[in-house]
Design a protein around this motif. Structure first.
Motif, PDB file in Angstrom:
ATOM      1  N   VAL A 186      19.999  19.653  50.514  1.00 15.56           N
ATOM      2  CA  VAL A 186      20.531  19.182  49.232  1.00 15.56           C
ATOM      3  C   VAL A 186      21.114  20.350  48.441  1.00 15.56           C
ATOM      4  O   VAL A 186      22.271  20.335  48.020  1.00 15.56           O
ATOM      5  CB  VAL A 186      19.431  18.469  48.413  1.00 15.56           C
ATOM      6  CG1 VAL A 186      19.913  18.179  46.998  1.00 15.56           C
ATOM      7  CG2 VAL A 186      19.022  17.171  49.101  1.00 15.56           C
ATOM      8  N   GLY A 187      20.289  21.383  48.238  1.00 17.58           N
ATOM      9  CA  GLY A 187      20.772  22.555  47.509  1.00 17.58           C
ATOM     10  C   GLY A 187      21.874  23.277  48.260  1.00 17.58           C
ATOM     11  O   GLY A 187      22.820  23.796  47.657  1.00 17.58           O
ATOM     12  N   GLY A 188      21.741  23.296  49.602  1.00 17.19           N
ATOM     13  CA  GLY A 188      22.779  23.945  50.405  1.00 17.19           C
ATOM     14  C   GLY A 188      24.127  23.281  50.256  1.00 17.19           C
ATOM     15  O   GLY A 188      25.153  23.949  50.106  1.00 17.19           O
ATOM     16  N   ALA A 189      24.145  21.945  50.267  1.00 18.53           N
ATOM     17  CA  ALA A 189      25.413  21.215  50.140  1.00 18.53           C
ATOM     18  C   ALA A 189      26.006  21.342  48.747  1.00 18.53           C
ATOM     19  O   ALA A 189      27.232  21.298  48.576  1.00 18.53           O
ATOM     20  CB  ALA A 189      25.190  19.737  50.480  1.00 18.53           C
TER      21      ALA A 189
ATOM     22  N   GLU B  11      11.705  16.737  57.774  1.00 19.07           N
ATOM     23  CA  GLU B  11      11.808  16.416  56.350  1.00 19.07           C
ATOM     24  C   GLU B  11      12.064  17.644  55.482  1.00 19.07           C
ATOM     25  O   GLU B  11      12.751  17.550  54.468  1.00 19.07           O
ATOM     26  CB  GLU B  11      10.539  15.683  55.889  1.00 19.07           C
ATOM     27  CG  GLU B  11      10.430  14.272  56.425  1.00 19.07           C
ATOM     28  CD  GLU B  11      11.641  13.423  56.066  1.00 19.07           C
ATOM     29  OE1 GLU B  11      12.094  13.472  54.906  1.00 19.07           O
ATOM     30  OE2 GLU B  11      12.152  12.725  56.953  1.00 19.07           O
ATOM     31  N   THR B  12      11.517  18.786  55.869  1.00 13.68           N
ATOM     32  CA  THR B  12      11.807  20.004  55.103  1.00 13.68           C
ATOM     33  C   THR B  12      13.277  20.382  55.246  1.00 13.68           C
ATOM     34  O   THR B  12      13.953  20.724  54.268  1.00 13.68           O
ATOM     35  CB  THR B  12      10.928  21.176  55.577  1.00 13.68           C
ATOM     36  OG1 THR B  12       9.560  20.792  55.551  1.00 13.68           O
ATOM     37  CG2 THR B  12      11.109  22.387  54.673  1.00 13.68           C
ATOM     38  N   ALA B  13      13.787  20.306  56.479  1.00 11.16           N
ATOM     39  CA  ALA B  13      15.175  20.716  56.730  1.00 11.16           C
ATOM     40  C   ALA B  13      16.173  19.795  56.052  1.00 11.16           C
ATOM     41  O   ALA B  13      17.123  20.263  55.405  1.00 11.16           O
ATOM     42  CB  ALA B  13      15.432  20.759  58.237  1.00 11.16           C
ATOM     43  N   ASN B  14      15.990  18.471  56.183  1.00 11.21           N
ATOM     44  CA  ASN B  14      17.018  17.581  55.627  1.00 11.21           C
ATOM     45  C   ASN B  14      17.046  17.635  54.100  1.00 11.21           C
ATOM     46  O   ASN B  14      18.101  17.507  53.488  1.00 11.21           O
ATOM     47  CB  ASN B  14      16.868  16.136  56.141  1.00 11.21           C
ATOM     48  CG  ASN B  14      15.569  15.470  55.755  1.00 11.21           C
ATOM     49  OD1 ASN B  14      14.949  15.783  54.754  1.00 11.21           O
ATOM     50  ND2 ASN B  14      15.130  14.521  56.578  1.00 11.21           N
ATOM     51  N   ASN B  15      15.896  17.850  53.464  1.00 11.10           N
ATOM     52  CA  ASN B  15      15.889  17.944  52.007  1.00 11.10           C
ATOM     53  C   ASN B  15      16.328  19.315  51.511  1.00 11.10           C
ATOM     54  O   ASN B  15      16.868  19.436  50.407  1.00 11.10           O
ATOM     55  CB  ASN B  15      14.500  17.602  51.465  1.00 11.10           C
ATOM     56  CG  ASN B  15      14.214  16.116  51.516  1.00 11.10           C
ATOM     57  OD1 ASN B  15      14.503  15.395  50.579  1.00 11.10           O
ATOM     58  ND2 ASN B  15      13.679  15.637  52.627  1.00 11.10           N
ATOM     59  N   ALA B  16      16.121  20.349  52.317  1.00 11.08           N
ATOM     60  CA  ALA B  16      16.628  21.677  51.953  1.00 11.08           C
ATOM     61  C   ALA B  16      18.148  21.696  51.977  1.00 11.08           C
ATOM     62  O   ALA B  16      18.771  22.549  51.338  1.00 11.08           O
ATOM     63  CB  ALA B  16      16.075  22.732  52.898  1.00 11.08           C
TER      64      ALA B  16
ATOM     65  N   GLY C 259      20.813  26.766  55.323  1.00 10.80           N
ATOM     66  CA  GLY C 259      21.961  27.389  55.986  1.00 10.80           C
ATOM     67  C   GLY C 259      22.961  26.372  56.506  1.00 10.80           C
ATOM     68  O   GLY C 259      24.172  26.516  56.310  1.00 10.80           O
ATOM     69  N   VAL C 260      22.457  25.315  57.150  1.00 13.06           N
ATOM     70  CA  VAL C 260      23.351  24.277  57.681  1.00 13.06           C
ATOM     71  C   VAL C 260      23.996  23.506  56.536  1.00 13.06           C
ATOM     72  O   VAL C 260      25.167  23.128  56.606  1.00 13.06           O
ATOM     73  CB  VAL C 260      22.582  23.331  58.620  1.00 13.06           C
ATOM     74  CG1 VAL C 260      23.442  22.143  59.033  1.00 13.06           C
ATOM     75  CG2 VAL C 260      22.108  24.077  59.863  1.00 13.06           C
ATOM     76  N   GLY C 261      23.246  23.287  55.444  1.00  9.23           N
ATOM     77  CA  GLY C 261      23.790  22.554  54.303  1.00  9.23           C
ATOM     78  C   GLY C 261      24.951  23.269  53.646  1.00  9.23           C
ATOM     79  O   GLY C 261      25.877  22.626  53.145  1.00  9.23           O
ATOM     80  N   ILE C 262      24.926  24.610  53.651  1.00  6.57           N
ATOM     81  CA  ILE C 262      26.002  25.382  53.029  1.00  6.57           C
ATOM     82  C   ILE C 262      27.308  25.218  53.802  1.00  6.57           C
ATOM     83  O   ILE C 262      28.392  25.212  53.205  1.00  6.57           O
ATOM     84  CB  ILE C 262      25.608  26.876  52.938  1.00  6.57           C
ATOM     85  CG1 ILE C 262      24.472  27.048  51.919  1.00  6.57           C
ATOM     86  CG2 ILE C 262      26.795  27.743  52.551  1.00  6.57           C
ATOM     87  CD1 ILE C 262      23.886  28.442  51.889  1.00  6.57           C
ATOM     88  N   LEU C 263      27.228  25.061  55.127  1.00 11.43           N
ATOM     89  CA  LEU C 263      28.438  24.905  55.934  1.00 11.43           C
ATOM     90  C   LEU C 263      29.064  23.550  55.640  1.00 11.43           C
ATOM     91  O   LEU C 263      28.419  22.516  55.829  1.00 11.43           O
ATOM     92  CB  LEU C 263      28.110  25.012  57.429  1.00 11.43           C
ATOM     93  CG  LEU C 263      27.535  26.351  57.890  1.00 11.43           C
ATOM     94  CD1 LEU C 263      27.127  26.278  59.349  1.00 11.43           C
ATOM     95  CD2 LEU C 263      28.537  27.466  57.673  1.00 11.43           C
ATOM     96  N   PRO C 264      30.304  23.507  55.173  1.00 13.51           N
ATOM     97  CA  PRO C 264      30.916  22.233  54.762  1.00 13.51           C
ATOM     98  C   PRO C 264      31.014  21.233  55.907  1.00 13.51           C
ATOM     99  O   PRO C 264      31.447  21.573  57.008  1.00 13.51           O
ATOM    100  CB  PRO C 264      32.320  22.659  54.290  1.00 13.51           C
ATOM    101  CG  PRO C 264      32.197  24.102  53.954  1.00 13.51           C
ATOM    102  CD  PRO C 264      31.191  24.651  54.918  1.00 13.51           C
ATOM    103  N   GLY C 265      30.564  20.007  55.637  1.00  8.63           N
ATOM    104  CA  GLY C 265      30.810  18.906  56.546  1.00  8.63           C
ATOM    105  C   GLY C 265      29.793  18.668  57.629  1.00  8.63           C
ATOM    106  O   GLY C 265      29.873  17.679  58.344  1.00  8.63           O
TER     107      GLY C 265
END
Length: 506
Positions: A315-318, A308-313, A266-272
């Protein structure tokens, strides 16, 4: 979909692309593990190498670097108690104590396995969500794209740093720099000051290399030989089964991993915003939901799992906004956008229609790179530990030479070399002033998109700006942008404890 994915795996498993991905993952892990280097620097430095490659090979190499560097930060976070990247900050809180307690292999094993699971989860989500989102985005016009660009800029400026004013200034400066050159609609020269080299504006690659790689080199050169860095502790792999933790511990951490994966996505999808925020947020929530929250910070594997799960998840979000809307989710995907453009490919909803096989090749490359990362990190751990001991005064000049070669190779112009030095000094100034670089970079990328679609939208509506507000989708995004600004102003007036204080408080 299955047929396209099969074609994608067929392309990735060709010998040359597979070898490139092995090299990319290995180099990425090194850049992630060595404190001061980063995924952004790794991808920026290797971007010029993809000029002579085909789109499939070049983009597969770049995503392999992205995967390796994102996960590689856990190595120094656990062994040195120094996060290799901002996405591994929270890994230090429990990974370091576990190492001190003689459970370093367990900490590393947990981090590697859940890095793998987090990435796979996000890639699967990307595969299923992105095509559907692209179908919706096909109906977007200039009004919608302008509003989305404004919304993205607002998020970046308000959430990338502790100071809203600094974030807004950095974003505005990035937009200003993007206006240099020939205007997209009237074809009028702007801010060129008589230099013909500026007619095309500043190259995205030179800005990226300067702001991240060169600025980081200048910052680290301040300490040089005198920098005090911990020495990586030895890790014995004798009598270790599997990845160093039991199946029972794995099952107990699945709810934590699932929750953290959703946060990272979810956080990865949000730009920036990026993984630097998601790993802290996941850690805080994991600690609050744990049965023994007081053990966090003292050597609880739940903290490593969450981070580690959150920061690698992420990748797909970004990758999601990059591939469906042409808007990078973080600074690494901003450079990946440059990789697409180098090969004449414009990310966006039409990408899934016009370049379907390439899209699924990227999906396949993400999955294969993640599997390579899983085994390479664990079985190549001893080698990566030795690389952590390379002195910075030897490493940094080599990286600077690579920066210059990459910039010159862009168009064979010394002007690009001077440009990376200029933006390197600007990035160093940002560091000294405590300003985030992410708003500047995304502002530089999204500025032309916002300007072009604003002009097109006004042409379609006879210069009536109200069409942007009355359009349902555009009006919603502009309303969200305004709400984020107001919320940030309100938060600034009523300061709350920072994320770090929240974590450290027991």
């Amino acid at each position: 979909m299955l047929e396209l994915l099969q074609q994608g795996f067929g392309a990735v498993f060709s010998l040359n692309i597979l070898m490139l991905m092995f090299v990319g993952v290995a180099v990425g892990i090194v850049f992630g593990a060595v404190p001061g280097l980063s995924a952004t620097m790794a991808v920026a430095l290797c971007l010029p190498l993809t000029f002579t490659m085909g789109p499939q090979a070049g983009l597969s190499l770049l995503v392999a670097l992205f995967i390796g560097a994102t996960s590689g930060g856990l190595i120094s976070a656990i062994l040195l108690k120094i996060p290799g990247t901002p996405s591994s900050i929270a890994t230090v809180f429990d990974g370091g104590p576990l190492m001190e307690q003689g459970q370093g292999v367990k900490a590393l094993g947990v981090g590697i396995v859940f890095s793998f699971l987090g990435t796979i989860f996000s890639v699967v989500a990307l595969m299923f969500i992105a095509p559907q989102l692209a179908k919706v985005a096909l109906s977007f016009g200039p009004h919608e794209y302008f509003a989305i660009a404004v919304f993205s800029l607002t998020l970046i400026a308000t959430l990338s740093a502790g100071s809203m004013l600094k974030g807004l200034f950095a974003g505005a400066l990035g937009i200003a720099v993007s206006t240099v050159g020939i205007a997209p609609v009237e074809a009028v020269r702007r801010f060129t000051f008589g230099f013909s080299e500026l007619n095309g504006g500043f190259s995205m690659l030179t800005v990226m290399i300067g702001m991240f790689a060169v600025a980081e080199i200048i910052k680290l050169a301040e300490t040089g030989r005198h920098a005090v860095q911990g020495k990586a502790k030895s890790v014995s792999m004798k009598h270790i089964k599997g990845f160093g933790f039991s199946l029972k511990e794995f099952r107990e951490q699945l709810p934590n991993a699932g929750r953290s994966g959703l946060i990272g996505l979810g956080v990865g999808i949000l730009p920036g915003i990026g993984a630097g925020t998601s790993n802290l947020l996941a850690y805080i929530i994991s600690k609050k939901r744990a049965k023994d929250p007081h053990s966090y910070g003292k050597g609880n594997i739940g903290g490593v799992v969450a981070s580690e799960t959150a920061n690698n998840a992420g990748v797909g979000g970004a990758m999601m906004p990059l591939m469906t809307l042409g808007i990078p989710g973080d600074t690494v995907t901003a450079i990946l956008l440059g990789g697409f453009l180098i090969h004449g490919i414009q990310p966006g909803p039409l990408l899934f229609v016009s370049q379907g096989p390439l899209v699924y090749t990227i999906f396949a490359a993400l999955i294969v790179a993640t599997v390579i990362m899983l085994f390479m990190e664990f079985y190549g751990l001893r080698l990566f530990i030795k690389l952590l001991d390379v002195p910075k005064h030897i490493l940094l000049p080599i990286i600077l030479v690579l920066c210059v070669v990459g910039a010159f190779g862009l168009s064979s112009r010394l002007f690009d070399v001077w440009s990376i030095l200029l933006f390197g000094l600007l990035g160093y100034g940002f560091v000294k002033a405590g300003m985030p670089a992410a708003p500047f970079i995304i502002g530089f990328i999204l500025g032309p998109m916002a300007e072009t679609n604003l002009r097109r939208g006004l042409m379609l509506s006879d210069n009536d700006f109200m069409d942007f507000v009355t359009n349902p989708i555009a009006g919603s995004f502009l309303g969200l942008a305004l709400a984020f600004v107001l919320w940030q102003v309100f938060s600034a007036l009523r300061p709350r404890p920072s994320a770090i204080n929240e974590i450290l408080r027991t």
